[in-house]
Design an enzyme around this catalytic site. Sequence first.
Site, PDB file in Angstrom:
ATOM      1  N   ASP A  81     -67.333   0.044   5.181  1.00  0.00           N
ATOM      2  CA  ASP A  81     -66.483  -0.515   6.243  1.00  0.00           C
ATOM      3  C   ASP A  81     -66.132  -1.985   6.008  1.00  0.00           C
ATOM      4  O   ASP A  81     -65.367  -2.566   6.783  1.00  0.00           O
ATOM      5  CB  ASP A  81     -67.187  -0.385   7.597  1.00  0.00           C
ATOM      6  N   LYS A  94     -59.537   5.990   6.102  1.00  0.00           N
ATOM      7  CA  LYS A  94     -60.218   5.354   7.238  1.00  0.00           C
ATOM      8  C   LYS A  94     -59.206   5.178   8.380  1.00  0.00           C
ATOM      9  O   LYS A  94     -58.195   5.871   8.417  1.00  0.00           O
ATOM     10  CB  LYS A  94     -60.843   4.026   6.794  1.00  0.00           C
ATOM     11  N   LYS A 101     -72.183  -0.218  15.899  1.00  0.00           N
ATOM     12  CA  LYS A 101     -71.359   0.885  16.404  1.00  0.00           C
ATOM     13  C   LYS A 101     -72.019   2.231  16.103  1.00  0.00           C
ATOM     14  O   LYS A 101     -72.103   3.102  16.968  1.00  0.00           O
ATOM     15  CB  LYS A 101     -69.964   0.792  15.774  1.00  0.00           C
TER      16      LYS A 101
END
Length: 438
Positions: free
Chosen positions: A320, A347, A26
């Site tokens: 993440d 987040k 990403k």
Amino acid sequence: MNADDLIFTVQPGGCLQGEARVPGDKSISHRSIMLGALAEGTTTVSGFLEGEDSLATLRAFQAMGVDIEGPRDGKVVIHGVGMHGLHAPAADLDLGNSGTSMRLLAGLLAGQAFDTCLTGDASLSKRPMARVTKPLAEMGARVETAADGTPPLRVHGGQPLHGIDYVMPVASAQVKSCLLLAGMYADGQTCVTEPAPTRDHTERMLAGFGYPVERDGARVCIQGGGALTATQIDVPADISSAAFFLVGASIATGSDLTLRHVGINPTRIGVLNILRDMGADIELSNERTVGGEPVADMRVRAAALRGIRIPEDQVPLAIDEFPALFVAAACAEGETVLTGARELRVKESDRIQVMADGLVALGADARPTEDGMILRGGTLHGGEVHAHGDHRIAMAFAMAALRADGPVVIHDCANVNTSFPGFVDLAGRLGLAIAAGD
Ligand code: S3P
């Protein structure tokens, strides 16, 4: 429950077997569009992530007049307009769920001659933006937020920018990248020092587009007024997406899974280091470098995991992956302690609270702390949990079903498409049956 609640019902037990290539990275996909758009010439991208987040970036540049073909089977062709070739968009740029799009674009757009307004969905609209607007203001930019420092961002163009020497208070690749992108438009030199290493894709890709960046330990500097030259980009599979399957295969007896062409940039491999510390059996092979980024194939087999104290220096390198790692910890023997991870609270959701709530609902012993979590491994039962629209929470809980004694029902899963289109089908092919419905 919101009207467009997408529910995953995940069948319990089983294991993961076979081989797969998960979707493209990403972070690299976002940057390929941004740098390709500003380059001189035509940039071709393969392995592009066709997820909602990177598509939001792609559409934003189309709205600013850049001719972009695709994505088609992960291929994108970007006809660069040069550093000063963007046009004012006709409307606000809606960046959906994507914090990376908003924070990086804030820097890039601060250097343009025109005004823009950046908006996002309910989750993005709650996320802190002062971390970018404050240093941008020091550079001479004018970027307004809502009163509490959240989106929308109103970026006023036509402001002369000057270089600054900025020491970041939080370890954030998004802040670093934002300032480097603004630094391309600033007078003089812009330097950013990070408190701990964070992903360095921007630095690598700027160099790949022929824009010099100077790196010296924790400090990176860029000189304004340069140019980017079009290039070819081969986007590796996203280690952040691979992480769910690394955890799933590790916790499910009988698993043996190979993931191909996964990015193993040293600033991204915290999940590998932490899982291996916990006793995971992950073998890398076929290590090579593609377009300045190291990649490898990963073979993961089930293993008896044990709890650990997670070293704080691994936190930014696995930032993440904690939703998946919490599931691993809930299935490990003994206690796992995470500290120094306050960033998880801002987040796509509050990942400390949301994961602790869901794990407790599945029978785990998970105690949230201000900056982390304390988990004691044990058995999981079936149950109902909430992803709160956070893609990584949804996929982490799907993996938990591999160790549950009844179905796991997960609410609010639509945003899985932001980073991992095809997740349900791929999980099914590898052995985890997920029914998606409302
Ligand atoms: C990203 C950086 C990280 C990460 C995000 C993507 C990037 O955020 O959580 O998913 O592409 O630069 P922070 O830099 O804010 O930690």
